[in-house]
Design an enzyme around this catalytic site. Sequence first.
Site, mmCIF file in Angstrom:
data_model
loop_
_atom_site.group_PDB
_atom_site.id
_atom_site.type_symbol
_atom_site.label_atom_id
_atom_site.label_comp_id
_atom_site.label_asym_id
_atom_site.label_seq_id
_atom_site.Cartn_x
_atom_site.Cartn_y
_atom_site.Cartn_z
ATOM 1 N N ASN A 91 0.808 -1.226 0.000
ATOM 2 C CA ASN A 91 0.000 0.000 0.000
ATOM 3 C C ASN A 91 0.842 1.278 0.000
ATOM 4 O O ASN A 91 0.360 2.318 -0.441
ATOM 5 C CB ASN A 91 -0.942 -0.008 1.213
ATOM 6 C CG ASN A 91 -1.608 1.332 1.417
ATOM 7 O OD1 ASN A 91 -2.514 1.705 0.668
ATOM 8 N ND2 ASN A 91 -1.146 2.083 2.411
ATOM 9 N N TYR A 157 3.101 9.631 -11.342
ATOM 10 C CA TYR A 157 2.124 8.938 -10.486
ATOM 11 C C TYR A 157 1.198 8.019 -11.299
ATOM 12 O O TYR A 157 1.163 6.807 -11.057
ATOM 13 C CB TYR A 157 1.358 9.951 -9.641
ATOM 14 C CG TYR A 157 0.388 9.294 -8.683
ATOM 15 C CD1 TYR A 157 0.852 8.513 -7.631
ATOM 16 C CD2 TYR A 157 -0.980 9.431 -8.842
ATOM 17 C CE1 TYR A 157 -0.043 7.893 -6.759
ATOM 18 C CE2 TYR A 157 -1.871 8.820 -7.970
ATOM 19 C CZ TYR A 157 -1.397 8.049 -6.933
ATOM 20 O OH TYR A 157 -2.274 7.424 -6.070
ATOM 21 N N LYS A 161 1.024 3.756 -11.503
ATOM 22 C CA LYS A 161 -0.160 2.952 -11.165
ATOM 23 C C LYS A 161 -0.612 2.102 -12.363
ATOM 24 O O LYS A 161 -1.137 1.000 -12.175
ATOM 25 C CB LYS A 161 -1.292 3.847 -10.656
ATOM 26 C CG LYS A 161 -0.951 4.564 -9.336
ATOM 27 C CD LYS A 161 -0.685 3.598 -8.174
ATOM 28 C CE LYS A 161 -0.502 4.321 -6.848
ATOM 29 N NZ LYS A 161 -0.285 3.431 -5.701
HETATM 30 P P1 NAD Z 1 -0.657 8.601 2.995
HETATM 31 O O1 NAD Z 1 0.358 9.582 2.553
HETATM 32 O O2 NAD Z 1 -1.637 8.996 4.046
HETATM 33 O O3 NAD Z 1 0.048 7.246 3.439
HETATM 34 C C1 NAD Z 1 1.136 6.742 2.713
HETATM 35 C C2 NAD Z 1 1.764 5.605 3.466
HETATM 36 O O4 NAD Z 1 2.913 5.198 2.719
HETATM 37 C C3 NAD Z 1 2.251 5.998 4.854
HETATM 38 O O5 NAD Z 1 1.980 4.938 5.765
HETATM 39 C C4 NAD Z 1 3.755 6.169 4.694
HETATM 40 O O6 NAD Z 1 4.481 5.780 5.848
HETATM 41 C C5 NAD Z 1 4.063 5.226 3.565
HETATM 42 N N1 NAD Z 1 5.227 5.722 2.818
HETATM 43 C C6 NAD Z 1 5.337 6.897 2.149
HETATM 44 N N2 NAD Z 1 6.581 7.010 1.648
HETATM 45 C C7 NAD Z 1 7.267 5.877 2.012
HETATM 46 C C8 NAD Z 1 8.578 5.401 1.790
HETATM 47 N N3 NAD Z 1 9.467 6.093 1.082
HETATM 48 N N4 NAD Z 1 8.909 4.200 2.304
HETATM 49 C C9 NAD Z 1 8.028 3.468 3.008
HETATM 50 N N5 NAD Z 1 6.761 3.855 3.240
HETATM 51 C C10 NAD Z 1 6.392 5.054 2.751
HETATM 52 O O7 NAD Z 1 -1.386 8.164 1.654
HETATM 53 P P2 NAD Z 1 -2.744 7.392 1.336
HETATM 54 O O8 NAD Z 1 -3.630 8.355 0.637
HETATM 55 O O9 NAD Z 1 -3.236 6.592 2.476
HETATM 56 O O10 NAD Z 1 -2.167 6.437 0.180
HETATM 57 C C11 NAD Z 1 -1.967 5.060 0.330
HETATM 58 C C12 NAD Z 1 -2.004 4.433 -1.048
HETATM 59 O O11 NAD Z 1 -3.267 4.739 -1.652
HETATM 60 C C13 NAD Z 1 -0.930 4.953 -2.005
HETATM 61 O O12 NAD Z 1 -0.416 3.875 -2.748
HETATM 62 C C14 NAD Z 1 -1.703 5.919 -2.897
HETATM 63 O O13 NAD Z 1 -1.113 6.041 -4.168
HETATM 64 C C15 NAD Z 1 -3.054 5.236 -2.959
HETATM 65 N N6 NAD Z 1 -4.188 6.091 -3.340
HETATM 66 C C16 NAD Z 1 -4.623 7.097 -2.517
HETATM 67 C C17 NAD Z 1 -5.719 7.872 -2.905
HETATM 68 C C18 NAD Z 1 -6.257 8.996 -2.037
HETATM 69 O O14 NAD Z 1 -7.115 9.772 -2.496
HETATM 70 N N7 NAD Z 1 -5.848 9.126 -0.777
HETATM 71 C C19 NAD Z 1 -6.371 7.606 -4.110
HETATM 72 C C20 NAD Z 1 -5.901 6.565 -4.918
HETATM 73 C C21 NAD Z 1 -4.816 5.807 -4.517
#
Ligand code: NAD
Length: 249
Positions: A91, A157, A161
């Site tokens: 994730n 990005y 994906k």
């Molecule tokens: P967030 O920034 O709240 O959480 C990201 C997580 O990734 C955190 O736990 C962080 O510790 C970890 N992380 C970030 N950089 C890191 C690194 N270099 N090494 C190890 N861990 C790392 O983001 P989120 O919105 O919860 O996103 C989680 C996933 O969901 C991602 O893959 C993101 O692309 C995807 N996503 C999010 C959304 C959205 O709207 N929030 C939409 C589509 C996809």
Amino acid sequence: MLLEGKKAIITGGTRGIGYAIACRFIEEGAKVTVFGSRQETADAALAKLKEAYPEADVWGRTCDLTSLDAVVEAFTAAAEDMGGLDTVVNNAGISQSAPLLSYTDKEFAKAMDLNVTAVFNGHYAGAKIMEEAGHGGTITTTSSMVAKYGQPAGVGYPTSKFAVNGMVQSLSRELAPKSIRVNAVAPGITKTDMVAALPDEMIQPLIATIPLGRIGEPEDVANAFVFLASEMSSYVTGAVIPVDGAARS
Ligand code: NAD
């Protein structure tokens, strides 16, 4: 409970969608190791999970997800803590939004390193441990709705994906004979801290483009992960499940 006794690793499990996945997995009876980008954030998430679920079996770890050796070593240690490994959730991810001519190859590489190479490493380490243990399992990755139509900035990005979806479809076919199911969940805009902090005048126009009329909650996304890690999805592999309220922008 849908995940009774399952042992799960969740990368990026310290906040946002990953933290919601950890909560839902614990509620469904799983043992969980959350991985964070730093040991302090992993420890903080672990403390929060222990407070919310005093009976749960949870661990917090960190490693360089972009290094295959580090991921194999850390996943192996996590599996030892938990007494095995049944499910991996890839994730952790970063998003980007700079327009092309303000973008650099370094930023592009950053998106590829965490969103693609680390996801490959998670599949490799998870499949290795499951195969050596002589049983199957599930590996599920967080994709995004941007892997359908791209996005008009931050090209690394959506590119990353799209790569995730290709990896998932290919590895689902390769690992199916080993009873390892490989899937992805593609969230739309989801109310993590970053989105929740946006002003109302930015959020409302976004909501207007979503047929279900609201932004997704992290739990909406987490529930799809529960399904894919459970026996409820026993004949599902190679799928990319949208959890986006039918948003298409
Ligand atoms: P967030 O920034 O709240 O959480 C990201 C997580 O990734 C955190 O736990 C962080 O510790 C970890 N992380 C970030 N950089 C890191 C690194 N270099 N090494 C190890 N861990 C790392 O983001 P989120 O919105 O919860 O996103 C989680 C996933 O969901 C991602 O893959 C993101 O692309 C995807 N996503 C999010 C959304 C959205 O709207 N929030 C939409 C589509 C996809």
